[in-house]
Design a protein around this motif. Structure first.
Motif, PDB file in Angstrom:
ATOM      1  N   ARG A   1      -6.253 -18.188 -24.439  1.00 33.50           N
ATOM      2  CA  ARG A   1      -7.431 -17.317 -24.490  1.00 33.50           C
ATOM      3  C   ARG A   1      -7.503 -16.519 -25.790  1.00 33.50           C
ATOM      4  NH1 ARG A   1      -5.682 -17.971 -19.440  1.00 33.50           N
ATOM      5  NH2 ARG A   1      -7.211 -18.317 -17.775  1.00 33.50           N
ATOM      6  N   ASN A   2      -6.353 -15.985 -26.236  1.00 31.67           N
ATOM      7  CA  ASN A   2      -6.406 -15.148 -27.434  1.00 31.67           C
ATOM      8  C   ASN A   2      -6.716 -15.968 -28.697  1.00 31.67           C
ATOM      9  OD1 ASN A   2      -3.895 -16.397 -27.683  1.00 31.67           O
ATOM     10  ND2 ASN A   2      -2.713 -14.492 -27.697  1.00 31.67           N
ATOM     11  N   HIS A   3      -6.278 -17.231 -28.732  1.00 37.47           N
ATOM     12  CA  HIS A   3      -6.585 -18.074 -29.884  1.00 37.47           C
ATOM     13  C   HIS A   3      -8.068 -18.479 -29.875  1.00 37.47           C
ATOM     14  CE1 HIS A   3      -6.231 -20.903 -33.099  1.00 37.47           C
ATOM     15  NE2 HIS A   3      -6.335 -21.976 -32.344  1.00 37.47           N
ATOM     16  N   ILE A   4      -8.609 -18.776 -28.702  1.00 37.00           N
ATOM     17  CA  ILE A   4     -10.022 -19.131 -28.600  1.00 37.00           C
ATOM     18  C   ILE A   4     -10.889 -17.988 -29.124  1.00 37.00           C
ATOM     19  CG2 ILE A   4     -11.894 -19.645 -26.979  1.00 37.00           C
ATOM     20  CD1 ILE A   4      -9.699 -20.958 -25.198  1.00 37.00           C
TER      21      ILE A   4
ATOM     22  N   PRO B   1      12.226 -28.170 -15.745  1.00 40.75           N
ATOM     23  CA  PRO B   1      11.434 -26.995 -15.372  1.00 40.75           C
ATOM     24  C   PRO B   1      12.250 -25.813 -14.849  1.00 40.75           C
ATOM     25  CG  PRO B   1      10.291 -28.983 -14.701  1.00 40.75           C
ATOM     26  CD  PRO B   1      11.639 -29.424 -15.210  1.00 40.75           C
ATOM     27  N   ASP B   2      13.361 -26.074 -14.193  1.00 41.88           N
ATOM     28  CA  ASP B   2      14.158 -24.971 -13.661  1.00 41.88           C
ATOM     29  C   ASP B   2      14.817 -24.125 -14.739  1.00 41.88           C
ATOM     30  OD1 ASP B   2      15.689 -27.612 -13.732  1.00 41.88           O
ATOM     31  OD2 ASP B   2      17.337 -26.180 -13.674  1.00 41.88           O
ATOM     32  N   GLU B   3      14.844 -24.620 -15.979  1.00 37.65           N
ATOM     33  CA  GLU B   3      15.445 -23.878 -17.090  1.00 37.65           C
ATOM     34  C   GLU B   3      14.500 -22.824 -17.672  1.00 37.65           C
ATOM     35  OE1 GLU B   3      18.444 -24.047 -18.390  1.00 37.65           O
ATOM     36  OE2 GLU B   3      19.290 -25.911 -17.560  1.00 37.65           O
ATOM     37  N   ILE B   4      13.217 -22.882 -17.336  1.00 37.75           N
ATOM     38  CA  ILE B   4      12.243 -21.999 -17.955  1.00 37.75           C
ATOM     39  C   ILE B   4      12.130 -20.708 -17.144  1.00 37.75           C
ATOM     40  CG2 ILE B   4       9.916 -21.813 -18.881  1.00 37.75           C
ATOM     41  CD1 ILE B   4      11.623 -24.156 -20.011  1.00 37.75           C
ATOM     42  N   PRO B   5      12.471 -19.557 -17.727  1.00 42.59           N
ATOM     43  CA  PRO B   5      12.436 -18.305 -16.966  1.00 42.59           C
ATOM     44  C   PRO B   5      11.014 -17.810 -16.749  1.00 42.59           C
ATOM     45  CG  PRO B   5      13.022 -17.853 -19.245  1.00 42.59           C
ATOM     46  CD  PRO B   5      12.951 -19.356 -19.110  1.00 42.59           C
ATOM     47  N   ALA B   6      10.826 -17.026 -15.704  1.00 45.14           N
ATOM     48  CA  ALA B   6       9.531 -16.390 -15.486  1.00 45.14           C
ATOM     49  C   ALA B   6       9.223 -15.480 -16.668  1.00 45.14           C
ATOM     50  CB  ALA B   6       9.566 -15.581 -14.186  1.00 45.14           C
ATOM     51  N   GLY B   7       7.962 -15.488 -17.091  1.00 44.58           N
ATOM     52  CA  GLY B   7       7.562 -14.656 -18.212  1.00 44.58           C
ATOM     53  C   GLY B   7       8.006 -15.162 -19.567  1.00 44.58           C
ATOM     54  N   ALA B   8       8.403 -16.426 -19.649  1.00 45.23           N
ATOM     55  CA  ALA B   8       8.859 -16.988 -20.927  1.00 45.23           C
ATOM     56  C   ALA B   8       7.782 -16.832 -21.993  1.00 45.23           C
ATOM     57  CB  ALA B   8       9.222 -18.460 -20.754  1.00 45.23           C
TER      58      ALA B   8
ATOM     59  N   ASP C   1       2.419 -18.900 -20.138  1.00 43.29           N
ATOM     60  CA  ASP C   1       1.544 -19.163 -18.993  1.00 43.29           C
ATOM     61  C   ASP C   1       0.125 -18.620 -19.209  1.00 43.29           C
ATOM     62  OD1 ASP C   1       1.988 -16.444 -18.782  1.00 43.29           O
ATOM     63  OD2 ASP C   1       2.806 -16.494 -16.749  1.00 43.29           O
ATOM     64  N   ASP C   2      -0.200 -18.185 -20.441  1.00 41.83           N
ATOM     65  CA  ASP C   2      -1.539 -17.677 -20.730  1.00 41.83           C
ATOM     66  C   ASP C   2      -2.478 -18.812 -21.137  1.00 41.83           C
ATOM     67  OD1 ASP C   2      -3.537 -15.698 -21.070  1.00 41.83           O
ATOM     68  OD2 ASP C   2      -3.142 -15.641 -23.227  1.00 41.83           O
ATOM     69  N   LEU C   3      -2.296 -19.954 -20.525  1.00 36.25           N
ATOM     70  CA  LEU C   3      -3.082 -21.137 -20.853  1.00 36.25           C
ATOM     71  C   LEU C   3      -4.356 -21.201 -20.015  1.00 36.25           C
ATOM     72  CD1 LEU C   3      -0.139 -23.692 -20.881  1.00 36.25           C
ATOM     73  CD2 LEU C   3      -1.448 -23.003 -22.892  1.00 36.25           C
ATOM     74  N   VAL C   4      -5.429 -21.648 -20.626  1.00 38.66           N
ATOM     75  CA  VAL C   4      -6.636 -21.926 -19.851  1.00 38.66           C
ATOM     76  C   VAL C   4      -6.371 -23.099 -18.913  1.00 38.66           C
ATOM     77  CG1 VAL C   4      -9.073 -22.577 -19.974  1.00 38.66           C
ATOM     78  CG2 VAL C   4      -8.105 -21.042 -21.706  1.00 38.66           C
TER      79      VAL C   4
ATOM     80  N   GLU D   1       3.759 -24.332 -30.148  1.00 37.74           N
ATOM     81  CA  GLU D   1       3.241 -24.856 -28.881  1.00 37.74           C
ATOM     82  C   GLU D   1       4.365 -25.204 -27.903  1.00 37.74           C
ATOM     83  OE1 GLU D   1       0.115 -27.656 -28.988  1.00 37.74           O
ATOM     84  OE2 GLU D   1      -0.679 -26.949 -30.918  1.00 37.74           O
ATOM     85  N   LEU D   2       4.032 -25.137 -26.628  1.00 38.50           N
ATOM     86  CA  LEU D   2       4.847 -25.698 -25.554  1.00 38.50           C
ATOM     87  C   LEU D   2       4.454 -27.160 -25.379  1.00 38.50           C
ATOM     88  CD1 LEU D   2       6.742 -25.223 -23.005  1.00 38.50           C
ATOM     89  CD2 LEU D   2       4.602 -24.902 -21.731  1.00 38.50           C
ATOM     90  N   ALA D   3       5.449 -28.045 -25.369  1.00 46.91           N
ATOM     91  CA  ALA D   3       5.197 -29.474 -25.164  1.00 46.91           C
ATOM     92  C   ALA D   3       5.673 -29.894 -23.782  1.00 46.91           C
ATOM     93  CB  ALA D   3       5.905 -30.303 -26.233  1.00 46.91           C
TER      94      ALA D   3
END
Length: 287
Positions: free
Chosen positions: A76-79, A182-189, A206-209, A121-123
């Motif tokens: 959202r912020n990049h858009i 996926p289990d390696e990624i912490p909440a709020g990463a 997680d701020d993805l459209v 980016e997250l891939a």
């Protein structure tokens, strides 16, 4: 679990499970081959040869994806910084494997462009075939995540309304350092991009459209996604092109891209020598 692809001195690569500072061979030539062989679960208990990861030569974590699908305008912020409205559907473009470099390789700055920008980016990396996926199928098809920087030649990107020619330059796209399940990624990463140590991007991933599951569902409607295929999910605000005045990457600068739970890309930008023979896929020139 974390997996990496190592380049060995004898000129071959191996897929390894990351156990602290040690890489344990899984019996596959690279992480892409491991995924195509359905070896993700077996990799957790593999007991092959061991390698010290300190100073190891890391290849792109999946050196030769069958498909690299990239998403534009997805934070959202990049858009907003680019002066656009939130999209109804994902904006898609592609790269080829020749664009990929390892997490410590040099970024080749082509002489044809002087407006070269960063895009952390997250891939998403696929672990099983999927077509017209439901949400549950899409989630199950995700083997894990990696870090990618969609280094972009802005002058070429905006020559036409199609972005591809600014996004697919050879030896421009760092990818790795590992595949993290996926289990390696912490909440709020968060993802952070720095240039010569200066922080330029910091955003929760997680701020993805359109999130990873949404993207797998959408893309798999168009064609079958296969193990080892990659979806680059888009970049947040803070790119150089949107700054006033605009800023770009110069030779000698160090681009660092980090995502919590996955790791860090550290890539020095160097001037590509015009007319030089192209390195093999993913084998960018190293100092």
């Amino acid at each position: 679990m974390k997996l990496a692809t190592l380049r060995l001195p004898e000129g071959r690569t191996v897929a390894v499970r990351v156990d602290g500072d040690t890489g344990v061979e899984t019996g596959h030539a690279d992480v892409g081959e491991l995924l195509r062989a359905g070896g993700l679960e077996a990799a957790a208990t593999a007991e092959g040869a061991r390698h010290d990861l300190a100073g190891a030569d890391l290849a792109p974590v999946v050196p030769r994806p069958g498909k690299i699908v990239c998403v534009g305008l997805n934070y959202r912020n990049h858009i907003l910084e680019m002066g656009r409205e939130l999209p109804e559907y994902p904006t898609l473009f592609t790269k080829f494997a020749e664009a990929l470099i390892g997490p410590r390789d040099e970024i080749q700055l082509p002489p044809e462009s002087d407006k070269i920008d960063w895009e952390g980016e997250l891939a998403v990396v696929l672990g099983r075939p999927v077509r017209r996926a439901s949400a549950e199928e899409a989630e199950a098809a995700i083997a894990g995540y990696a870090v990618l920087n969609d280094v972009t030649m802005r002058d070429y990107q905006y020559r036409t309304t199609q972005w591809f020619q600014g996004k697919a330059w050879e030896n421009s796209t760092p990818f790795g350092p590992v595949l993290a399940t996926p289990d390696e990624i912490p909440a709020g990463a968060e993802m952070v991009t720095r240039l010569d140590g200066e922080e330029l991007q910091r955003t929760p991933i997680d701020d993805l459209v359109f999130g990873p599951v949404d993207l797998v569902r959408y893309v798999s409607t168009i064609f079958t996604l296969q193990p080892g295929d990659v979806i680059a999910t888009g970049t947040p605000g803070g790119v150089g092109h949107a700054r006033k005045p605009a800023r770009y990457i110069s030779a000698g600068q160090t681009l660092t891209t980090t995502i919590d739970g996955i790791g860090e890309l550290v890539n020095v930008a160097v001037a590509e020598q015009a007319g030089a023979a192209a390195p093999s896929v993913g084998e960018a020139a190293r100092a």
